[in-house]
Write a protein that holds these residues in place. Structure first.
Motif, PDB file in Angstrom:
ATOM      1  N   HIS A 112       0.651  -1.312   0.089  1.00 16.83           N
ATOM      2  CA  HIS A 112       0.039  -0.052   0.151  1.00 16.83           C
ATOM      3  C   HIS A 112       0.945   1.048   0.084  1.00 16.83           C
ATOM      4  N   LEU A 113       2.050   1.254  -0.784  1.00 15.10           N
ATOM      5  CA  LEU A 113       2.621   2.403  -0.725  1.00 15.10           C
ATOM      6  C   LEU A 113       2.802   3.109  -2.141  1.00 15.10           C
ATOM      7  N   VAL A 114       1.758   2.852  -3.301  1.00 15.48           N
ATOM      8  CA  VAL A 114       1.977   3.513  -4.453  1.00 15.48           C
ATOM      9  C   VAL A 114       1.482   4.886  -4.096  1.00 15.48           C
ATOM     10  N   ASP A 115       2.259   5.868  -4.875  1.00 16.30           N
ATOM     11  CA  ASP A 115       1.755   7.200  -4.701  1.00 16.30           C
ATOM     12  C   ASP A 115       2.346   7.632  -3.358  1.00 16.30           C
ATOM     13  N   THR A 116       3.631   7.396  -2.904  1.00 15.65           N
ATOM     14  CA  THR A 116       4.231   7.768  -1.586  1.00 15.65           C
ATOM     15  C   THR A 116       5.589   8.105  -1.915  1.00 15.65           C
ATOM     16  N   TYR A 117       6.002   8.988  -1.093  1.00 12.57           N
ATOM     17  CA  TYR A 117       7.571   9.290  -1.513  1.00 12.57           C
ATOM     18  C   TYR A 117       8.360   8.056  -1.311  1.00 12.57           C
ATOM     19  N   ALA A 118       7.956   7.299   0.042  1.00 13.89           N
ATOM     20  CA  ALA A 118       8.810   5.884   0.188  1.00 13.89           C
ATOM     21  C   ALA A 118       8.974   5.161  -1.037  1.00 13.89           C
ATOM     22  N   ALA A 119       7.460   4.892  -1.817  1.00  8.18           N
ATOM     23  CA  ALA A 119       7.763   4.101  -2.929  1.00  8.18           C
ATOM     24  C   ALA A 119       8.725   4.483  -3.794  1.00  8.18           C
ATOM     25  N   VAL A 120       8.966   5.889  -4.169  1.00 11.96           N
ATOM     26  CA  VAL A 120       9.758   6.505  -5.069  1.00 11.96           C
ATOM     27  C   VAL A 120      11.163   6.068  -4.544  1.00 11.96           C
ATOM     28  N   ILE A 121      11.501   6.245  -3.240  1.00 15.94           N
ATOM     29  CA  ILE A 121      12.756   6.431  -2.655  1.00 15.94           C
ATOM     30  C   ILE A 121      13.348   4.933  -2.449  1.00 15.94           C
ATOM     31  N   LEU A 122      12.650   4.124  -1.976  1.00 16.00           N
ATOM     32  CA  LEU A 122      13.031   2.887  -1.456  1.00 16.00           C
ATOM     33  C   LEU A 122      13.943   2.118  -2.526  1.00 16.00           C
ATOM     34  N   PRO A 123      13.250   1.690  -3.480  1.00 19.09           N
ATOM     35  CA  PRO A 123      13.965   0.910  -4.602  1.00 19.09           C
ATOM     36  C   PRO A 123      15.485   1.337  -4.898  1.00 19.09           C
ATOM     37  N   GLN A 124      15.345   2.800  -5.103  1.00 20.91           N
ATOM     38  CA  GLN A 124      16.208   3.397  -5.480  1.00 20.91           C
ATOM     39  C   GLN A 124      17.819   3.446  -4.612  1.00 20.91           C
ATOM     40  N   THR A 125      17.479   2.998  -3.414  1.00 20.60           N
ATOM     41  CA  THR A 125      18.497   3.032  -2.454  1.00 20.60           C
ATOM     42  C   THR A 125      19.414   1.785  -2.645  1.00 20.60           C
ATOM     43  N   VAL A 126      19.016   0.657  -3.423  1.00 20.86           N
ATOM     44  CA  VAL A 126      19.926  -0.442  -3.564  1.00 20.86           C
ATOM     45  C   VAL A 126      20.876  -0.103  -4.412  1.00 20.86           C
ATOM     46  N   ALA A 127      22.215  -0.169  -4.177  1.00 18.76           N
ATOM     47  CA  ALA A 127      23.015   0.294  -5.014  1.00 18.76           C
ATOM     48  C   ALA A 127      24.323  -0.678  -4.902  1.00 18.76           C
ATOM     49  N   PRO A 128      24.169  -1.991  -5.312  1.00 17.89           N
ATOM     50  CA  PRO A 128      25.542  -2.979  -5.366  1.00 17.89           C
ATOM     51  C   PRO A 128      26.717  -2.350  -5.818  1.00 17.89           C
ATOM     52  N   VAL A 129      26.591  -1.578  -6.665  1.00 15.45           N
ATOM     53  CA  VAL A 129      27.810  -0.962  -7.509  1.00 15.45           C
ATOM     54  C   VAL A 129      28.569  -0.239  -6.421  1.00 15.45           C
ATOM     55  N   MET A 130      27.703   0.646  -5.388  1.00 14.80           N
ATOM     56  CA  MET A 130      28.418   1.639  -4.611  1.00 14.80           C
ATOM     57  C   MET A 130      29.083   0.816  -3.455  1.00 14.80           C
ATOM     58  N   VAL A 131      28.431  -0.361  -2.991  1.00 15.42           N
ATOM     59  CA  VAL A 131      28.912  -1.243  -1.968  1.00 15.42           C
ATOM     60  C   VAL A 131      30.295  -1.686  -2.535  1.00 15.42           C
ATOM     61  N   PHE A 132      30.203  -2.048  -3.581  1.00 18.88           N
ATOM     62  CA  PHE A 132      31.433  -2.639  -4.349  1.00 18.88           C
ATOM     63  C   PHE A 132      32.656  -1.471  -4.409  1.00 18.88           C
ATOM     64  N   ILE A 133      32.189  -0.575  -4.925  1.00 16.96           N
ATOM     65  CA  ILE A 133      33.234   0.648  -5.004  1.00 16.96           C
ATOM     66  C   ILE A 133      33.767   1.209  -3.424  1.00 16.96           C
ATOM     67  N   LEU A 134      32.971   1.349  -2.639  1.00 13.20           N
ATOM     68  CA  LEU A 134      33.371   1.392  -1.168  1.00 13.20           C
ATOM     69  C   LEU A 134      34.136   0.336  -0.459  1.00 13.20           C
TER      70      LEU A 134
END
Lengths: 311, 301
Positions: free
Chosen positions: A169-191
């Motif tokens: 029940h998160l459609v049309d919320t900020y959380a829906a837009v933000i959360l999936p974008q925070t998974v950045a495996p490549v950044m974990v690798f770089i760091l």
């Protein structure tokens, strides 16, 4: 390297003017003459080609700015297409700004990009630390999974993400837009690679003083990593600011739209009002271009270090 | 306490064994990773075996029906073809032009600041801005391009409305928009070419072209391979600019496979079928990655 450098230097010094001129004593930052040589004609030609190329690249933007300053009538006048007959005006800008949705989308884009950046950088740095500096069961498997996930195109996840947001029940919320974008495996690798490259002496000293993992991470390694964290943060921010597909799919409420989504959603509403369309495009482009003017060096460095994904 | 091997922290040993500090540090990422990467991947695979729909009916298991349908779906093959065609059309200039720009800027000509701004600034524009701008540039009656063509006596071109031109126009927009990224990667690589190579060449009396062909370009071969790999993967994922410039038109002649997924799933409500096509596209991306990895490996031997 110095051992091979030295004899070359001495021999070039003994060979008087020609060699001395080609020796790259000039500052590295200002580039050098190696690529095209240093004949006068060559440089003038190179400058001419470069100037034309830069002009070609700038023309679309200049054309947009010029159109934005025209009246609607002049913008769609095919007989005076270059310079407006009735002079320049700010009407396009004021009309667009007063409609009020553009500032709202800018704010949304900023809030969402800032949230994505803070969460991604913190979470990725912690995971990078864990993979670089600690031992726990499953560490190697989890890191291998993270690296493998770099290959997953986010585009194939939009359908399940959307299904998931319906379930939560998160459609049309900020959380829906933000959360999936925070998974950045490549950044974990770089760091992780970055932490691997830091010497361990400093943290050993802190450890002897009784510092735990969190203190070592927060007070020793992070301050040492500011340039790298900045590079990652800039990269993540630009990516989130400009991201289109997921914010487009996950929001239908105009009040939640980000800039890239909102600005195109009203395209058809403008009809043939090209001056207004270009005024909104110019306003939407402005924030990041202005930031670039101030932080050019950091942004260039961020792209050069992060863009290759640590390769 | 004074020994570096002694545990610096207190705490119940049983809790520590269950959640060692390393795992605690990785936990926030792992939770997000599991929720928004692993779960969606599994759920997508499951949905591809069902007739899940956006309309309210209970999804049923349909086996490989979605995949069978997809392999016989001419529209899907057409969309995959467009994606591959766009990748070829965009990758070549995006690598070559970026290299040319970097070589020219690296000569140290005055105005470094301006060149970087001109070539890289478009990359900072949101795709919404890029598409509004280029729709205006490509506008048939009032757009800049047709005005300029008119000046040199060439008739109007239907940039986005002519099926034989539209994909080229999309590739041109993409070149303008994203070449600055590859340009910066090349510029950084050029600055890393060791000086002594050029000094040795200068002593041997090598001219400018000779130095370009014998030192600079060979030194850039690795970065060229990497930039090409990254570009191919980026181009295969194309959706945004095509969707905004042409909506995949005219007559679907530019629709990439990601847009087909979007159309099937969100316009056609068939999430199950869209998931199957997503996975077929994923296979294509993995295939391209594997092929390029193998090629890189062979080169480096």
């Amino acid at each position: 390297m110095t051992s091979t450098d030295l004899p070359v230097r001495t021999s070039s010094a003994s060979r008087a003017p020609r060699a001395a001129r080609t020796a790259p004593a000039r500052s590295r930052l200002r580039g050098n003459h190696h690529v095209l040589g240093d004949s006068r004609l060559g440089r003038v030609l190179a400058l001419a080609v470069l100037a034309v190329l830069a002009l070609v690249w700038l023309v679309p933007m200049l054309w947009a700015v010029l159109t934005a300053f025209k009246s609607e009538q002049d913008a769609s006048d095919p007989d005076h297409w270059l310079w407006p007959r009735h002079g320049l005006t700010l009407k396009g800008f004021s009309t667009v700004w007063e409609r009020g949705d553009l500032p709202l989308w800018m704010l949304n884009s900023f809030l969402i990009a800032a949230a994505v950046t803070v969460v991604t950088v913190l979470v990725s740095a912690m995971a990078g630390y864990a993979f670089s500096r600690t031992l726990f069961a499953g560490r190697r498997v989890l890191f291998a999974l993270t690296v493998a996930a770099v290959l997953v195109p986010p585009q194939i996840l939009i359908v399940p993400w959307f299904r998931q947001m319906l379930t939560l029940h998160l459609v049309d919320t900020y959380a829906a837009v933000i959360l999936p974008q925070t998974v950045a495996p490549v950044m974990v690798f770089i760091l992780k690679k970055h932490f691997d490259s830091l010497p361990r002496e400093l943290e050993e000293a802190a450890r002897i003083d009784g510092a735990g993992h969190w203190r070592i991470f927060w007070s020793v390694l992070l301050p040492l990593s500011r340039p790298m964290l900045a590079a990652v943060a800039i990269f993540v921010f630009i990516g989130a600011w400009n991201n289109f597909l997921w914010p487009f799919v996950s929001t239908s409420d105009p009040a939640l739209m980000t800039l890239p989504v909102g600005i195109t959603s009203v395209k058809d509403a403008y009809g043939i009002q090209y001056a207004q369309t270009m005024a909104s495009a110019v306003l939407a482009a402005l924030p990041l271009v202005v930031v670039f003017l101030f932080f050019q060096r950091q942004i260039v460095k961020s792209v050069a270090t992060t863009g290759l994904g640590g390769q | 306490m004074s020994s570096p091997h002694a545990s610096p922290r207190s705490g119940a040993p049983s809790v520590r064994r269950l959640l060692p500090p390393g795992l605690l540090f990785a936990l926030p990422f792992l939770v997000l990773f599991a929720l928004f990467m692993v779960w969606p991947l599994v759920q997508g695979l499951w949905m591809s075996l069902t007739d899940t729909s956006l309309s309210a009916h209970t999804p049923g298991f349909v086996g490989l029906d979605n995949f069978t349908e997809a392999f016989q779906d001419a529209e899907m093959w057409r969309a995959l073809g467009h994606t591959v065609w766009f990748t070829v059309l965009s990758t070549v200039p995006l690598v070559v032009v970026a290299l040319g720009m970097a070589l020219l800027v690296h000569t140290g000509l005055p105005g470094q600041w301006v060149w970087r701004l001109a070539f890289f600034a478009p990359y900072l524009l949101p795709v919404g801005v890029v598409s509004l701008l280029w729709i205006w540039l490509y506008q048939p009656d009032l757009g800049l391009f047709n005005h300029l063509l008119d000046v040199v006596g060439i008739g109007p071109v239907g940039w986005l409305s002519d099926e034989s031109v539209a994909m080229w126009a999309v590739a041109l927009t993409t070149l303008w928009w994203t070449v600055g990224f590859n340009f910066l990667l090349y510029l950084a690589a050029l600055q890393a070419v060791p000086d002594h190579l050029y000094e040795a060449a200068a002593i041997d009396g090598a001219g400018a072209w000779r130095r370009l062909w014998s030192i600079t370009l060979p030194q850039l071969s690795r970065i060229t391979a990497v930039v090409t790999v990254l570009q191919v993967l980026a181009s295969l994922k194309v959706f945004d600019q095509i969707y905004l410039l042409t909506k995949g038109g005219p007559n679907g002649s530019t629709r990439p496979v990601v847009e087909y997924v979007y159309d099937v799933g969100f316009t056609g409500y068939r999430l199950g079928y869209a998931s199957a096509i997503s996975y077929i596209f994923f296979a294509l991306v993995l295939l391209a990655s594997a092929a390029q990895y193998a090629a890189l490996r062979r080169r480096e031997k």
